[in-house]
Design a protein around this motif. Structure first.
Motif, mmCIF file in Angstrom:
data_model
loop_
_atom_site.group_PDB
_atom_site.id
_atom_site.type_symbol
_atom_site.label_atom_id
_atom_site.label_comp_id
_atom_site.label_asym_id
_atom_site.label_seq_id
_atom_site.Cartn_x
_atom_site.Cartn_y
_atom_site.Cartn_z
ATOM 1 N N GLN A 173 5.337 19.480 11.225
ATOM 2 C CA GLN A 173 3.891 19.500 11.411
ATOM 3 C C GLN A 173 3.296 18.595 10.338
ATOM 4 O O GLN A 173 3.403 18.889 9.141
ATOM 5 N N HIS A 174 2.724 17.469 10.755
ATOM 6 C CA HIS A 174 2.085 16.525 9.825
ATOM 7 C C HIS A 174 0.671 17.030 9.595
ATOM 8 O O HIS A 174 -0.180 16.938 10.487
ATOM 9 N N VAL A 175 0.407 17.594 8.410
ATOM 10 C CA VAL A 175 -0.867 18.262 8.158
ATOM 11 C C VAL A 175 -1.910 17.359 7.521
ATOM 12 O O VAL A 175 -3.082 17.706 7.477
ATOM 13 N N SER A 176 -1.491 16.182 7.035
ATOM 14 C CA SER A 176 -2.477 15.203 6.581
ATOM 15 C C SER A 176 -2.821 14.303 7.771
ATOM 16 O O SER A 176 -2.156 14.326 8.802
ATOM 17 N N GLU A 177 -3.884 13.541 7.625
ATOM 18 C CA GLU A 177 -4.303 12.655 8.727
ATOM 19 C C GLU A 177 -3.356 11.474 8.850
ATOM 20 O O GLU A 177 -2.915 10.947 7.843
ATOM 21 N N PRO A 178 -3.042 11.047 10.057
ATOM 22 C CA PRO A 178 -3.395 11.655 11.327
ATOM 23 C C PRO A 178 -2.497 12.847 11.624
ATOM 24 O O PRO A 178 -1.292 12.813 11.369
ATOM 25 N N LYS A 179 -3.096 13.913 12.131
ATOM 26 C CA LYS A 179 -2.349 15.146 12.378
ATOM 27 C C LYS A 179 -1.561 15.032 13.678
ATOM 28 O O LYS A 179 -2.074 14.554 14.685
ATOM 29 N N PHE A 180 -0.284 15.466 13.602
ATOM 30 C CA PHE A 180 0.577 15.472 14.784
ATOM 31 C C PHE A 180 1.741 16.419 14.554
ATOM 32 O O PHE A 180 1.952 16.890 13.450
ATOM 33 N N ARG A 181 2.476 16.674 15.630
ATOM 34 C CA ARG A 181 3.714 17.441 15.571
ATOM 35 C C ARG A 181 4.837 16.530 16.034
ATOM 36 O O ARG A 181 4.739 15.899 17.092
ATOM 37 N N LEU A 182 5.882 16.461 15.268
ATOM 38 C CA LEU A 182 7.055 15.666 15.620
ATOM 39 C C LEU A 182 8.217 16.615 15.862
ATOM 40 O O LEU A 182 8.580 17.389 14.985
ATOM 41 N N THR A 183 8.780 16.526 17.056
ATOM 42 C CA THR A 183 9.959 17.314 17.385
ATOM 43 C C THR A 183 11.137 16.370 17.520
ATOM 44 O O THR A 183 11.081 15.405 18.290
ATOM 45 N N LYS A 235 0.833 -1.203 0.000
ATOM 46 C CA LYS A 235 0.000 0.000 0.000
ATOM 47 C C LYS A 235 0.868 1.253 0.000
ATOM 48 O O LYS A 235 2.001 1.238 0.464
ATOM 49 N N ASN A 236 0.285 2.322 -0.527
ATOM 50 C CA ASN A 236 0.937 3.624 -0.533
ATOM 51 C C ASN A 236 0.248 4.533 0.482
ATOM 52 O O ASN A 236 -0.986 4.549 0.569
ATOM 53 N N TYR A 237 1.062 5.269 1.226
ATOM 54 C CA TYR A 237 0.559 6.134 2.276
ATOM 55 C C TYR A 237 1.033 7.565 2.017
ATOM 56 O O TYR A 237 2.176 7.905 2.316
ATOM 57 N N PRO A 238 0.151 8.424 1.432
ATOM 58 C CA PRO A 238 0.536 9.803 1.150
ATOM 59 C C PRO A 238 0.685 10.602 2.449
ATOM 60 O O PRO A 238 -0.084 10.416 3.389
ATOM 61 N N ASN A 239 1.679 11.481 2.495
ATOM 62 C CA ASN A 239 1.955 12.321 3.654
ATOM 63 C C ASN A 239 2.195 13.753 3.203
ATOM 64 O O ASN A 239 2.899 13.982 2.225
ATOM 65 N N GLU A 240 1.631 14.691 3.947
ATOM 66 C CA GLU A 240 1.847 16.118 3.718
ATOM 67 C C GLU A 240 2.303 16.729 5.033
ATOM 68 O O GLU A 240 1.636 16.573 6.060
ATOM 69 N N CYS A 241 3.441 17.397 4.991
ATOM 70 C CA CYS A 241 4.013 17.996 6.195
ATOM 71 C C CYS A 241 4.554 19.389 5.896
ATOM 72 O O CYS A 241 4.752 19.754 4.748
ATOM 73 N N ILE A 242 4.803 20.105 6.978
ATOM 74 C CA ILE A 242 5.491 21.389 6.916
ATOM 75 C C ILE A 242 6.646 21.324 7.910
ATOM 76 O O ILE A 242 6.471 20.840 9.038
ATOM 77 N N PHE A 243 7.812 21.778 7.476
ATOM 78 C CA PHE A 243 8.936 21.914 8.396
ATOM 79 C C PHE A 243 8.685 23.207 9.175
ATOM 80 O O PHE A 243 9.064 24.288 8.735
ATOM 81 N N ALA A 244 8.015 23.084 10.311
ATOM 82 C CA ALA A 244 7.581 24.260 11.063
ATOM 83 C C ALA A 244 8.754 25.001 11.690
ATOM 84 O O ALA A 244 8.685 26.214 11.884
ATOM 85 N N GLU A 245 9.804 24.253 12.008
ATOM 86 C CA GLU A 245 10.980 24.872 12.614
ATOM 87 C C GLU A 245 12.192 24.032 12.268
ATOM 88 O O GLU A 245 12.160 22.812 12.377
ATOM 89 N N LEU A 246 13.243 24.691 11.852
ATOM 90 C CA LEU A 246 14.491 24.011 11.532
ATOM 91 C C LEU A 246 15.630 24.834 12.118
ATOM 92 O O LEU A 246 15.900 25.938 11.661
ATOM 93 N N GLU A 247 16.215 24.309 13.184
ATOM 94 C CA GLU A 247 17.329 24.978 13.852
ATOM 95 C C GLU A 247 18.572 24.111 13.683
ATOM 96 O O GLU A 247 18.794 23.197 14.466
ATOM 97 N N SER A 248 19.342 24.389 12.665
ATOM 98 C CA SER A 248 20.542 23.607 12.377
ATOM 99 C C SER A 248 21.587 23.834 13.453
ATOM 100 O O SER A 248 21.869 24.980 13.778
#
Length: 144
Positions: free
Chosen positions: A81-91, A61-74
């Motif tokens: 920020q995972h904006v497609s379902e299921p919605k979550f924030r990964l730090t 199966k294929n699982y589409p994902n849409e995210c935004i890099f809300a913060e990038l501190e190199s």
């Protein structure tokens, strides 16, 4: 809010760990649970950048994902920020240690019902992600 936390010490510098995250080609190799592969269509690794990809499961199966890099501190932190379902924030936090880098992985779900529905997948998948990140870093160190 429900948050799943895990961490792993990786015997590599913060810069080496961050390099495996901040390079779309390398990120595609290790991202996701065991057995998954990825096809990235957009991977703008900057604060506010888009990340659009398909995870290809071992089940075919294929699982589409849409995210935004809300913060990038190199090279210390990445907030996705995972904006497609299921919605979550990964730090993902990177902290230097005497033995290398402590990778802190914190996945927060605003909806506790969604979190309870995916917990049986998320908890082992997060460990597998860190396994795969560790392997990618070790592979690169072997190549150098």
């Amino acid at each position: 809010m429900t948050t799943f936390n895990t961490s792993r010490e990786i015997p590599a510098s913060v810069e080496q760990v961050f390099a495996a995250i901040n390079d779309p080609e390398r990120l595609a190799r290790w991202w996701g649970p065991a057995g998954f592969t990825n096809t990235f269509t957009v991977c703008e690794l900057v604060t506010g950048g888009r990340w659009s990809f398909i995870m290809h499961g071992p089940d075919g199966k294929n699982y589409p994902n849409e995210c935004i890099f809300a913060e990038l501190e190199s090279p210390a932190k990445l907030l996705v920020q995972h904006v497609s379902e299921p919605k979550f924030r990964l730090t993902i936090g990177l902290t230097p240690t005497p033995a290398g880098t402590l990778v802190s992985w914190s996945q927060a779900f605003d909806n506790p019902d969604v979190a309870s529905q995916v917990e049986h997948i998320v908890v082992p998948a997060n460990e597998q992600n860190l396994d795969r990140l560790s392997a990618e870093i070790a592979r690169k160190q072997d190549d150098d």
